[in-house]
Scaffold this motif. Structure first.
Motif, PDB file in Angstrom:
ATOM      1  N   ALA A 423       0.873  -1.299  -0.071  1.00  0.00           N
ATOM      2  CA  ALA A 423      -0.179  -0.064  -0.001  1.00  0.00           C
ATOM      3  C   ALA A 423       0.869   1.203  -0.041  1.00  0.00           C
ATOM      4  O   ALA A 423       1.909   1.267   0.921  1.00  0.00           O
ATOM      5  CB  ALA A 423      -0.915  -0.098   1.153  1.00  0.00           C
ATOM      6  N   GLU A 424       0.779   1.964  -1.038  1.00  0.00           N
ATOM      7  CA  GLU A 424       1.210   3.203  -1.035  1.00  0.00           C
ATOM      8  C   GLU A 424       0.731   4.413  -0.141  1.00  0.00           C
ATOM      9  O   GLU A 424      -0.314   4.771  -0.470  1.00  0.00           O
ATOM     10  CB  GLU A 424       1.519   3.709  -2.540  1.00  0.00           C
ATOM     11  N   LEU A 425       1.704   4.726   0.813  1.00  0.00           N
ATOM     12  CA  LEU A 425       1.016   5.910   1.767  1.00  0.00           C
ATOM     13  C   LEU A 425       1.504   7.172   1.326  1.00  0.00           C
ATOM     14  O   LEU A 425       2.350   7.440   0.337  1.00  0.00           O
ATOM     15  CB  LEU A 425       1.716   5.483   3.141  1.00  0.00           C
ATOM     16  N   GLU A 426       0.627   8.106   2.140  1.00  0.00           N
ATOM     17  CA  GLU A 426       0.990   9.645   1.788  1.00  0.00           C
ATOM     18  C   GLU A 426       2.312  10.159   2.050  1.00  0.00           C
ATOM     19  O   GLU A 426       2.620  11.079   1.257  1.00  0.00           O
ATOM     20  CB  GLU A 426      -0.024  10.438   2.660  1.00  0.00           C
ATOM     21  N   LEU A 454      17.807  -2.378   0.346  1.00  0.00           N
ATOM     22  CA  LEU A 454      16.703  -2.002  -0.637  1.00  0.00           C
ATOM     23  C   LEU A 454      15.209  -1.919   0.233  1.00  0.00           C
ATOM     24  O   LEU A 454      14.306  -1.511  -0.464  1.00  0.00           O
ATOM     25  CB  LEU A 454      16.306  -3.216  -1.579  1.00  0.00           C
ATOM     26  N   LEU A 455      15.211  -2.216   1.409  1.00  0.00           N
ATOM     27  CA  LEU A 455      14.169  -2.028   2.270  1.00  0.00           C
ATOM     28  C   LEU A 455      14.379  -1.335   3.479  1.00  0.00           C
ATOM     29  O   LEU A 455      15.497  -1.508   4.028  1.00  0.00           O
ATOM     30  CB  LEU A 455      13.593  -3.676   2.552  1.00  0.00           C
ATOM     31  N   THR A 456      13.586  -0.572   4.045  1.00  0.00           N
ATOM     32  CA  THR A 456      13.661   0.018   5.377  1.00  0.00           C
ATOM     33  C   THR A 456      13.128  -0.902   6.380  1.00  0.00           C
ATOM     34  O   THR A 456      13.622  -0.831   7.726  1.00  0.00           O
ATOM     35  CB  THR A 456      12.916   1.119   5.300  1.00  0.00           C
ATOM     36  N   SER A 457      12.295  -1.985   6.092  1.00  0.00           N
ATOM     37  CA  SER A 457      12.132  -2.889   6.935  1.00  0.00           C
ATOM     38  C   SER A 457      11.620  -4.201   6.406  1.00  0.00           C
ATOM     39  O   SER A 457      11.282  -4.204   5.251  1.00  0.00           O
ATOM     40  CB  SER A 457      10.645  -2.480   8.152  1.00  0.00           C
ATOM     41  N   ASP A 472       9.649   4.943  -4.624  1.00  0.00           N
ATOM     42  CA  ASP A 472      10.691   4.659  -5.724  1.00  0.00           C
ATOM     43  C   ASP A 472      11.627   3.729  -5.741  1.00  0.00           C
ATOM     44  O   ASP A 472      12.428   3.520  -6.662  1.00  0.00           O
ATOM     45  CB  ASP A 472      11.591   6.197  -5.693  1.00  0.00           C
ATOM     46  N   GLY A 473      11.740   3.099  -4.665  1.00  0.00           N
ATOM     47  CA  GLY A 473      12.650   1.949  -4.669  1.00  0.00           C
ATOM     48  C   GLY A 473      12.201   0.527  -5.033  1.00  0.00           C
ATOM     49  O   GLY A 473      12.687  -0.545  -5.160  1.00  0.00           O
ATOM     50  N   LEU A 477      13.891  -3.183  -6.000  1.00  0.00           N
ATOM     51  CA  LEU A 477      13.394  -4.338  -5.203  1.00  0.00           C
ATOM     52  C   LEU A 477      12.937  -5.617  -6.171  1.00  0.00           C
ATOM     53  O   LEU A 477      13.371  -6.654  -6.073  1.00  0.00           O
ATOM     54  CB  LEU A 477      12.425  -3.953  -4.202  1.00  0.00           C
ATOM     55  N   HIS A 478      12.062  -5.067  -7.215  1.00  0.00           N
ATOM     56  CA  HIS A 478      11.651  -6.156  -8.247  1.00  0.00           C
ATOM     57  C   HIS A 478      12.618  -6.819  -8.784  1.00  0.00           C
ATOM     58  O   HIS A 478      12.919  -8.126  -8.933  1.00  0.00           O
ATOM     59  CB  HIS A 478      10.672  -5.524  -9.193  1.00  0.00           C
TER      60      HIS A 478
END
Length: 616
Positions: A423-426, A454-457, A472-473, A477-478
């Protein structure tokens, strides 16, 4: 669809497997595009010999003996398999690393009447673990504070404000349940004010937090061999170990009766099924015995939820996974994350009914939210599959973070690929869940992606994980996951079916269904036997249910004879329904599950159809 098309080899079929062993009933591509394979060893002569020996030993039909042999059950282990008990399968809790230290500290808290703070995860396993430990500590005289984090505002895992708040209220011991292994900074910080124990089962991503004890069978230095148990099972073992210390020290006497620890197995069973743990060995005993406890309906809140869900006796792993679990999870997904725990701890019947109905309503709302996302997610998944991606990575701005895991599971089932849905958040970040297919360790891939920056969590199991990153990451990641799980690109578009046996309609009766049910509980690691009915004709078909989304049929063999009731769920979206409702259809092969169902004192056999193929 022409019969020739339905039976033509799938372009991505495993040709080596086809050469080694023929498809069941010659079905190389069913209506849903699946190949029907024999369960491994299904055509081997030693399976027949082993199955016959088991049948003679147990009095079961030979076909059920073969099913036990196919599951690797030796004749000498059949009794334990059919009647799994903790007496036979329960390990010494002390085999878990840090268990003795954790149990000793909990015993000290009980002796001193300390206030204990419990921080649990917001899913079923977390709620059950927290309820189990809360019940135990309160019965032992401790004051217990609980906190289940809000998925949207707090996210997964321990956070400093929540734990500090419990410490400010007097908690001298904090126990993290179904979380904490990865929360190094948070837990090392709060441990300056009090002791911290972690009871978890998630994969270890790096160094463990420097806290009093981390009981996690998946930590590299744990030699317990219990890597496949859930957090509620870890909690149960911890409670057993704590009670053992108190018993040894003479804590229990006339005024302090010993707790009935077995009464907590209903929660362990529920969590084991809902966290998709393999149902073999110890887990099989937990679920089999836990379902018996659950059937007594002595836990007021759980009994109310069973009633609200319309769950009928006998209760099963299916009841846990599809009736109870989703309702407890619903609160954490789109409403109040603590609802499930409050219900499990509730001992007032009227309040329990209110909470259960609220969760039931929230679950219906969750289904509506999920439906609003699913269509668009399916479109994007189809596009990525056509482009040849090994992993499907999807996200949307108006998608609810609480249901992306369910959507990921549905897409995984449709395309047979590892799937990430976010889910893309604000704030420009993406929060999501991931689901995988057998043989693809998505949890390990997520951890590797996090370690690569590549991930923050991110973290989880081989089959399920959570993740977070900047929007934008996503392309990077993909690409990383496509490379890390490249072999997934060669999987067929639909999961092959694994067939246990071919049975004529006349033999698919109540007696066989009842005997097959003795192999339960069914679930991950112990699939319900899937059988094929050859060359049947549909004698009767009708749509039933409020929305006509269930197809009820009567089928019989070509030579007439006995008839068998059959059902197809989600008929409106199923490619099976048009074929089954076609009066001019040629003979069909059916694959599905044969179950004995009781209603108004009468037991009958029903065939739940999983797949259909045109008979040659």
């Amino acid at each position: 669809m022409p019969a020739a098309d339905l039976l033509s080899p799938h372009p991505a079929a495993r040709t080596a497997h086809e050469a080694a062993e023929p498809a069941v009933l010659g079905v190389t591509r069913s209506v849903t595009g699946r190949r029907w394979n024999w369960r491994e060893g299904g055509q081997a002569s030693h399976t027949d010999r082993m199955g016959m020996a088991i049948a003679q030993q147990t009095g079961l039909p030979e076909i059920v003996g073969r099913m036990l042999a196919l599951r690797g059950v030796a004749p000498e282990d059949v009794a334990t398999y059919l009647t799994p008990t903790l007496r036979a399968l329960m390990p010494d809790p002390s085999t878990c690393a840090d268990m003795d230290m954790a149990a000793a500290r909990l015993a000290t808290a009980i002796r001193n009447g300390e206030t204990v703070g419990l921080f649990g995860d917001y899913d079923v396993d977390g709620a059950c673990s927290t309820a189990l430990m809360t019940d135990f500590l309160r019965r032992m005289g401790c004051t217990v504070l609980t906190h289940i984090p809000d998925r949207m505002t707090e996210g997964y895992g321990p956070n400093t404000p929540a734990i500090t708040a419990m410490m400010d209220r007097g908690a001298s011991l904090i126990v993290c349940l179904d979380c904490g292994t990865a929360a190094v900074e948070v837990l090392e910080s709060v441990s300056q004010r009090g002791d911290v124990i972690i009871l978890d089962h998630h994969q270890v991503q790096g160094a463990l937090p420097k806290v009093l004890a981390t009981v996690n069978p998946n930590r590299p230095d744990c030699s317990s061999g219990l890597r496949h148990i859930c957090a509620a099972a870890v909690t149960f073992l911890t409670v057993v170990a704590t009670a053992r210390i108190l018993r040894r020290d003479g804590w229990f006497n006339g005024s302090r009766p010993e707790p009935q620890l077995m009464d907590g197995l209903d929660l362990v069973a529920l969590a084991t099924v809902c966290d998709v743990m393999p149902l073999g060995g110890l887990n099989r005993a937990f679920v089999a015995q836990g379902l018996k406890i659950m059937a007594r309906r002595q836990r007021t809140g759980l009994s109310a939820l069973l009633e609200a869900a319309g769950a009928r006796d006998p209760l099963s792993a299916f009841t846990c996974g599809f009736a109870v679990g989703p309702r407890i999870n619903a609160g954490g997904r789109i409403a109040d994350s603590g609802l499930g725990l409050r219900l499990l701890l509730c001992d007032d019947a009227a309040e329990a009914r209110t909470l259960a109905e609220r969760l039931n309503t929230v679950n219906h709302n969750r289904q509506s939210v999920e439906a609003g996302i699913l269509d668009r997610a399916m479109e994007l998944a189809a596009q990525q599959r056509a482009q040849g991606h090994a992993v499907l990575v999807l996200s949307g701005r108006d998608w609810h973070p609480g249901v992306v895991g369910i959507v990921a599971g549905r897409i995984k089932e449709k395309f047979n690929r590892p799937v990430l849905v976010g889910a893309e958040l604000e704030d420009g970040s993406v929060k999501g869940s991931a689901r995988s297919v057998p043989g693809q360790d998505l949890g390990g891939a997520i951890i590797a992606a996090r370690q690569a920056g590549l991930l923050t969590s991110g973290g989880g199991h081989a089959m399920a994980a959570g993740f977070g990153l900047s929007a934008d990451g996503i392309p990077a990641l993909h690409a990383f996951l496509d490379h890390h799980l490249a072999t997934a690109a060669d999987l067929p578009d639909a999961v092959d079916l694994t067939i246990d046996a071919v049975v004529n309609v006349a033999a698919a009766d109540v007696e066989l269904a009842t005997n097959m049910d003795r192999l339960a509980p069914f679930g991950a690691g112990n699939d319900e036997p899937l059988i094929a009915l050859p060359r049947v004709r549909v004698a009767y078909a009708e749509r039933i249910g409020r929305e006509g989304n269930t197809l009820r049929l009567t089928v019989q063999g070509e030579g007439r004879g006995p008839r068998l009731k059959a059902l197809v769920f989600r008929a409106s979206e199923s490619p099976l329904a048009p074929v089954l409702e076609d009066r001019d259809a040629p003979p069909l092969h059916l694959a599905g599950w044969l179950r004995a169902e009781s209603w108004n004192g009468r037991t009958s056999a029903t065939f739940f159809i999983r797949d259909v193929a045109i008979a040659q």
